[in-house]
Design a protein around this motif. Structure first.
Motif, PDB file in Angstrom:
ATOM      1  N   ALA A 201     -12.581 -43.043  23.952  1.00 34.38           N
ATOM      2  CA  ALA A 201     -12.543 -43.799  25.200  1.00 34.38           C
ATOM      3  C   ALA A 201     -11.730 -43.075  26.279  1.00 34.38           C
ATOM      4  CB  ALA A 201     -11.961 -45.184  24.949  1.00 34.38           C
ATOM      5  N   TYR A 202     -10.716 -42.304  25.875  1.00 34.17           N
ATOM      6  CA  TYR A 202      -9.869 -41.587  26.834  1.00 34.17           C
ATOM      7  C   TYR A 202     -10.380 -40.188  27.161  1.00 34.17           C
ATOM      8  CZ  TYR A 202      -5.890 -44.787  27.289  1.00 34.17           C
ATOM      9  OH  TYR A 202      -5.085 -45.847  27.604  1.00 34.17           O
ATOM     10  N   THR A 203     -11.278 -39.662  26.340  1.00 33.71           N
ATOM     11  CA  THR A 203     -11.753 -38.294  26.540  1.00 33.71           C
ATOM     12  C   THR A 203     -12.725 -38.227  27.716  1.00 33.71           C
ATOM     13  OG1 THR A 203     -11.519 -37.804  24.182  1.00 33.71           O
ATOM     14  CG2 THR A 203     -12.973 -36.364  25.450  1.00 33.71           C
ATOM     15  N   PRO A 204     -12.562 -37.262  28.625  1.00 33.93           N
ATOM     16  CA  PRO A 204     -13.473 -37.140  29.774  1.00 33.93           C
ATOM     17  C   PRO A 204     -14.907 -36.861  29.330  1.00 33.93           C
ATOM     18  CG  PRO A 204     -11.485 -35.817  30.089  1.00 33.93           C
ATOM     19  CD  PRO A 204     -11.479 -36.257  28.662  1.00 33.93           C
ATOM     20  N   ALA A 205     -15.846 -37.203  30.179  1.00 27.08           N
ATOM     21  CA  ALA A 205     -17.255 -36.939  29.897  1.00 27.08           C
ATOM     22  C   ALA A 205     -17.492 -35.444  29.719  1.00 27.08           C
ATOM     23  CB  ALA A 205     -18.119 -37.478  31.032  1.00 27.08           C
ATOM     24  N   ASN A 206     -18.431 -35.127  28.832  1.00 31.24           N
ATOM     25  CA  ASN A 206     -18.839 -33.748  28.532  1.00 31.24           C
ATOM     26  C   ASN A 206     -17.766 -32.952  27.803  1.00 31.24           C
ATOM     27  OD1 ASN A 206     -21.367 -34.148  29.887  1.00 31.24           O
ATOM     28  ND2 ASN A 206     -20.306 -33.827  31.833  1.00 31.24           N
ATOM     29  N   GLN A 207     -16.783 -33.647  27.194  1.00 28.58           N
ATOM     30  CA  GLN A 207     -15.794 -32.999  26.349  1.00 28.58           C
ATOM     31  C   GLN A 207     -16.065 -33.396  24.899  1.00 28.58           C
ATOM     32  OE1 GLN A 207     -13.670 -30.679  27.402  1.00 28.58           O
ATOM     33  NE2 GLN A 207     -14.388 -30.925  29.505  1.00 28.58           N
ATOM     34  N   SER A 208     -15.174 -33.032  23.981  1.00 34.11           N
ATOM     35  CA  SER A 208     -15.460 -33.248  22.567  1.00 34.11           C
ATOM     36  C   SER A 208     -14.259 -33.772  21.793  1.00 34.11           C
ATOM     37  CB  SER A 208     -15.946 -31.944  21.921  1.00 34.11           C
ATOM     38  OG  SER A 208     -14.917 -30.968  21.951  1.00 34.11           O
ATOM     39  N   VAL A 209     -14.577 -34.445  20.690  1.00 35.47           N
ATOM     40  CA  VAL A 209     -13.580 -34.895  19.715  1.00 35.47           C
ATOM     41  C   VAL A 209     -14.033 -34.374  18.355  1.00 35.47           C
ATOM     42  CG1 VAL A 209     -12.514 -36.863  18.569  1.00 35.47           C
ATOM     43  CG2 VAL A 209     -12.966 -36.957  21.028  1.00 35.47           C
ATOM     44  N   LEU A 210     -13.165 -33.618  17.698  1.00 31.72           N
ATOM     45  CA  LEU A 210     -13.488 -33.036  16.398  1.00 31.72           C
ATOM     46  C   LEU A 210     -12.565 -33.610  15.332  1.00 31.72           C
ATOM     47  CD1 LEU A 210     -14.739 -30.897  14.439  1.00 31.72           C
ATOM     48  CD2 LEU A 210     -13.006 -29.293  15.278  1.00 31.72           C
ATOM     49  N   LEU A 211     -13.133 -34.140  14.261  1.00 28.94           N
ATOM     50  CA  LEU A 211     -12.364 -34.619  13.112  1.00 28.94           C
ATOM     51  C   LEU A 211     -12.445 -33.584  12.002  1.00 28.94           C
ATOM     52  CD1 LEU A 211     -10.833 -36.844  11.494  1.00 28.94           C
ATOM     53  CD2 LEU A 211     -13.085 -37.717  10.821  1.00 28.94           C
TER      54      LEU A 211
END
Length: 289
Positions: A62-72
């Motif tokens: 929810a906090y990550t800007p558009a067109n960015q990524s979250v990697l687990l």
């Protein structure tokens, strides 16, 4: 009560990320999973670990800007006899290290570090009650996730989806104090969509006409609020209403599909999976034969 079970924790995280991909896509964020282990049989409490990781992923997306990524990323670390599960979350495009409310209510210690490229790195160290020896790992290497474990896993996912997936009422409540005009505008849009939700032909053109504005004007006013086009937002409202009906009534999947404006149950199921990552039957209040 000891609720620890021994299953493949890599498979569990892989399924969790898959279930959340649609949520991340709604925020224009790329959510992915990686581990050097193909399979890792461990004893742990699935409800506890799902609760923490699910909550953190949803907040970070929810906090990550558009067109960015979250990697687990998940790995087994530590010395022999004192191994722990290392859970890493890497976010690009924003420094979230100063936003303490993202992790304040998480009991496990979370190490947060900003990165020189503007990203943020999160790490949780999960102490294991028991980890398999190398011989045991070899014996379990080719063993699939037990079928009876999967319903329990999805039951936990369902439980947390109910509280973490975006609901329009929650968004309006959030906007009311900060942007009251946007809140009033979105409330009117939602009212019109819900009033016509059983009409499969109701689209962005009908919505803009009902709002007394052109389709371009509707897009310019709505997109900054919900980060979706009007057409996609109508579909989102349909799916959210469908999920609500599945959870709160005894309606069958097919009945819910027609009630929310989908022409066929198969089309409804395909769109539902696209949004939530799981079949609509997962959300049924009880099994419907």
């Amino acid at each position: 009560m000891n609720t620890n079970i021994k299953i493949d924790i890599i498979g569990m995280f892989r399924h969790l990320v898959y279930a959340l991909k649609a949520f991340a896509k709604m925020h224009d964020v790329d959510l992915t999973f990686h581990s050097e282990h193909k399979q890792l049989m461990l004893s742990y409490d699935p409800e506890e670990i799902i609760n923490v990781v699910f909550k953190l992923i949803c907040r970070l997306v929810a906090y990550t800007p558009a067109n960015q990524s979250v990697l687990l990323k998940v790995s087994l670390a530590g010395e022999s006899g004192k191994k722990y599960l290392a859970i890493f979350l890497h976010i690009t495009g924003i420094n979230l290290s100063r936003i303490g409310q993202l992790t304040n209510d998480i009991k496990q210690r979370v190490h947060v570090q900003s990165e020189v490229n503007g990203g943020t790195h999160y790490e949780l160290q999960w102490q294991l009650h028991h980890s398999l020896s190398s011989d045991e790992e070899t014996n379990y290497k080719m063993r699939p996730i037990l079928p009876q474990i999967l319903p329990n896993f999805y039951a936990q996912v369902r439980k947390h989806l109910q509280s973490h997936f975006t609901k329009t009422d929650n968004l309006i409540a959030s906007l009311t104090s900060r942007h009251p005009k946007n809140a009033a505008f979105l409330k009117k849009v939602n009212t019109l969509i819900l009033a016509n939700i059983d009409k499969d032909g109701f689209n962005a053109n009908h919505l803009s006409s009902a709002m007394g504005m052109s389709r371009t004007q509707l897009y310019r006013n709505l997109q900054p609020i919900i980060r979706q086009s009007p057409g996609c937002y109508i579909q989102t409202i349909r799916i959210q209403k469908a999920k609500e009906l599945l959870e709160t009534t005894d309606m069958r999947v097919g009945e819910v599909a027609f009630k929310t404006g989908f022409q066929t149950p198969s089309h409804f199921t395909r769109i539902f999976i696209k949004h939530y990552g799981v079949r609509p039957s997962i959300f049924c209040r009880k099994t419907k034969m």
